[in-house]
Design a protein around this motif. Structure first.
Motif, mmCIF file in Angstrom:
data_model
loop_
_atom_site.group_PDB
_atom_site.id
_atom_site.type_symbol
_atom_site.label_atom_id
_atom_site.label_comp_id
_atom_site.label_asym_id
_atom_site.label_seq_id
_atom_site.Cartn_x
_atom_site.Cartn_y
_atom_site.Cartn_z
ATOM 1 N N SER A 42 21.206 128.328 12.308
ATOM 2 C CA SER A 42 22.743 128.088 13.386
ATOM 3 C C SER A 42 23.526 128.454 13.218
ATOM 4 O O SER A 42 24.215 128.864 11.692
ATOM 5 C CB SER A 42 22.814 126.740 13.665
ATOM 6 N N LEU A 44 26.964 127.515 13.867
ATOM 7 C CA LEU A 44 28.102 127.122 12.731
ATOM 8 C C LEU A 44 27.243 126.385 11.677
ATOM 9 O O LEU A 44 28.850 127.021 10.365
ATOM 10 C CB LEU A 44 28.224 125.040 13.585
ATOM 11 N N ASP A 81 21.081 131.921 16.193
ATOM 12 C CA ASP A 81 21.988 131.290 17.486
ATOM 13 C C ASP A 81 22.533 132.923 17.104
ATOM 14 O O ASP A 81 23.539 133.143 15.961
ATOM 15 C CB ASP A 81 23.091 130.197 16.431
ATOM 16 N N ASN A 118 33.420 127.462 18.678
ATOM 17 C CA ASN A 118 32.266 126.710 18.937
ATOM 18 C C ASN A 118 32.325 126.153 19.634
ATOM 19 O O ASN A 118 33.728 125.733 20.239
ATOM 20 C CB ASN A 118 32.450 125.499 17.269
ATOM 21 N N ARG A 155 22.310 131.092 27.094
ATOM 22 C CA ARG A 155 22.603 129.851 26.968
ATOM 23 C C ARG A 155 23.946 129.838 27.804
ATOM 24 O O ARG A 155 24.742 130.374 27.286
ATOM 25 C CB ARG A 155 22.760 129.776 25.491
ATOM 26 N N HIS A 186 23.490 123.834 28.034
ATOM 27 C CA HIS A 186 24.789 123.245 26.424
ATOM 28 C C HIS A 186 25.686 122.155 27.131
ATOM 29 O O HIS A 186 26.073 122.059 28.129
ATOM 30 C CB HIS A 186 25.600 124.390 25.500
HETATM 31 C C1 SPV Z 1 24.996 126.441 16.236
HETATM 32 O O1 SPV Z 1 24.844 125.409 16.501
HETATM 33 O O2 SPV Z 1 25.443 126.973 15.621
HETATM 34 C C2 SPV Z 1 25.163 125.930 18.335
HETATM 35 C C3 SPV Z 1 25.104 124.736 18.871
HETATM 36 O O3 SPV Z 1 25.405 126.730 18.771
HETATM 37 S S1 SPV Z 1 26.620 124.584 18.802
HETATM 38 O O4 SPV Z 1 27.720 123.797 17.164
HETATM 39 O O5 SPV Z 1 26.823 122.703 19.052
HETATM 40 O O6 SPV Z 1 27.416 124.788 19.333
#
Ligand code: SPV
Ligand code: MG
Length: 534
Positions: A42, A44, A81, A118, A155, A186
């Motif tokens: 991820s 994030l 990601d 994000n 995405r 998403h």
């Molecule tokens: C991540 O896990 O970094 C994602 C999902 O891209 S989100 O945080 O929902 O964008």
């Protein structure tokens, strides 16, 4: 099976699979051990674990470094990601190249602009990428992959940015035509209505991937009904670790103690297991030379020493100071400096005076009626796989220990070719080899040990220092146990043990010339002042 193939197996139509987030090698390993078939690397959580925001503050090569550790630590596929691809089509081509080199199985890119934010922060204001520009990125990714099974997930951020279903579908269609292997839809809603609207229209044309962070309460069966191929639980491992770290930190801070923490947290041995420490131990046995093997030392320091007048009224002779440092401290320091940390000191006379924190003790309380053999017998459990045994009243140069550590023979004793033949008790060795210069670098077999200074075959004096390896340790321990049954055992000397061993086994000698001192008298003590110890 290749990781790319494994990822392809779990992103396919008509079957719902799950992958879980990880943000470093340790969490990736934990996700694999939990049973997951794949890992979501991820953006994030990787950025958060680096102390950064999810705004491309970590450079793509920094992310790549994290991925490399994650990939090395696991055997399941990783879907990365890749945010917006860290630039334009050209950056994406290079990214795919570098990901494949690190055995990353797939890349997910989102149709926003670099640097991204994000999806759950201020999402209505987030501009989407131009469709054609993004399709070019997908094409470039697909064209540059070397492994046909490498996966590119496109995405859709249309719902996130407040565009409706038709924009999402228009884009999904274009991304499919550009070559995407799957579409990630998403949504930031707390229910799956947008996902449902999309999948109803999409009609399984490409596998659909979702990230139900906000609509987490939706039953998984619902996603199966919607024919979702892959569910990504995108941040729960990091979030749970944050809760645990906060609790532990607060508790330790408030209580200034570990007492209420220790049994709530993972044991240190579990940390070692996760690191694969046991594999290294096995490899060390296989590949390391004997110097790297576990070595320990036993120092026999029970004797009072009766030739030092009042100097040994209160202390054993092992504590007599030579050049400002006791003989025993000198030995311990030498062992430590050569990496030998497991040291057992056999104490006897004035044992309470022998205080060292980094050694363990075994006591021979019958020191007055016994000899060094009995002290060694008391420490029999400390004779292990590579053990150096040293009398506690000798001073010798450090290189002798090194020599013993590298010697491959089962039992090796050190003898001085220039032996003293006075009225004190000495133990001499006899050998079959004729005395010559050569013996200093040859392995010579011992024939016998004797305390008879007139024996014509004497070729050296045993200095009270020897080593056993694993086999030698077994031989020595058997000899000590066998002989312990005899009624004279408490009076035996090392020569008796060696002679017993020599009936059936070899004992090897390494000769030295000087380089040591047996501190037996006041005269020796004075001599030793000018001695070089290391
Ligand atoms: C991540 O896990 O970094 C994602 C999902 O891209 S989100 O945080 O929902 O964008
Ligand atoms: Mg992300």
């Amino acid at each position: 099976m290749k990781k790319t193939k494994m990822l392809r197996e779990i992103i396919k139509p008509f079957e719902t699979n799950f992958i879980l987030e990880a943000h470093n090698a340790l969490s990736a390993k934990i996700v694999e051990e939990a049973g997951f078939k794949g890992i979501w690397a991820s953006g994030l959580t990787i950025s958060a674990s680096l102390g950064l925001r999810d705004n491309n503050e970590a450079s793509w090569t920094q992310v790549l470094d994290v991925l490399e550790f994650m990939s090395d630590a696991t055997s399941i596929p990783i879907l990365i990601d890749g945010d917006t691809g860290y630039g334009n089509f050209n950056n994406v081509r290079r990214l795919v190249n570098k990901l494949e080199q690190r055995d990353i199985a797939g890349l997910c890119i989102e149709d926003k602009l670099f640097p991204k934010t994000n999806s759950f922060i201020n999402s209505e204001n987030q501009p989407l990428a131009d469709i054609n520009e993004f399709c070019g990125k997908i094409k470039a990714a697909k064209d540059s992959q070397k492994d046909g099974d490498f996966i590119v997930v496109a995405r859709l951020e249309a719902f996130i940015a407040g565009w409706g279903l038709s924009e999402a579908l228009r884009r999904a269609e274009a991304y499919m035509d550009a070559g995407a292997d799957a579409i990630l839809v998403h949504s930031k809603k707390s229910d799956p209505s947008e996902i449902e609207a999309f999948t109803n229209e999409w009609n399984k044309r490409l596998p659909v991937v979702i990230v139900p962070t906000k609509y987490y309460s939706t039953p998984t069966d619902k996603f199966k009904e919607l024919n979702i191929s892959l569910i990504i639980w995108a941040n729960q491992v990091l979030r749970s670790s944050i809760s645990a770290m906060k609790n532990t930190s607060r508790l330790i801070y408030e209580e200034q103690s570990l007492i209420n923490v220790e049994d709530k947290i993972t044991s240190v041995s579990e940390v070692f297991r996760l690191q694969g420490a046991s594999e290294l131990e096995e490899a060390e046995k296989k590949y390391l030379p004997s110097t790297g093997k576990k070595v320990n030392a036993v120092i026999l320091s029970a004797a009072k020493g009766d030739k030092f007048g009042e100097l040994t009224d209160d202390i054993p002779k092992t504590l007599l100071k030579v050049g400002g440092k006791s003989i025993l401290a000198q030995q311990i320091d030498n062992f430590n400096s050569l990496g030998v940390k497991d040291i057992t000191v056999v104490r006897g006379y004035a044992k309470e005076k022998i205080k060292f924190t980094n050694v363990s003790f075994t006591d021979n309380d019958d020191y007055a009626n016994t000899t060094e053999v009995y002290s060694l017998y008391k420490a029999i459990e400390s004779i292990k796989t590579n053990t150096i045994i040293s009398y506690g009243d000798i001073i010798y140069k450090k290189y002798l220990i090194n020599d013993l550590l590298t010697d491959p023979n089962n039992i090796v004793i050190i003898a001085d070719a220039e032996c003293i033949k006075d009225d004190n008790y000495h133990e001499y060795i006899t050998t079959d080899t004729e005395y010559s210069k050569k013996i200093f670098w040859q392995h010579v077999q011992v024939k016998e040990l004797t305390s008879d200074k007139n024996n014509p075959d004497i070729s050296g004096e045993f200095i009270g220092l020897f080593k056993v390896n694993e086999t030698g340790a077994g031989i020595l321990k058997d000899a000590l146990r066998d002989m312990s049954a005899g009624k004279d055992f408490r009076k035996l000397h090392m020569k008796d043990i060696f002679n017993y061993i020599l009936k059936k086994q070899h004992v090897t000698v390494r000769f030295i010339k000087g380089s040591w001192l047996d501190v037996n008298s006041m005269g020796d003590l004075q001599k030793s002042e000018s001695y070089i110890y290391d």
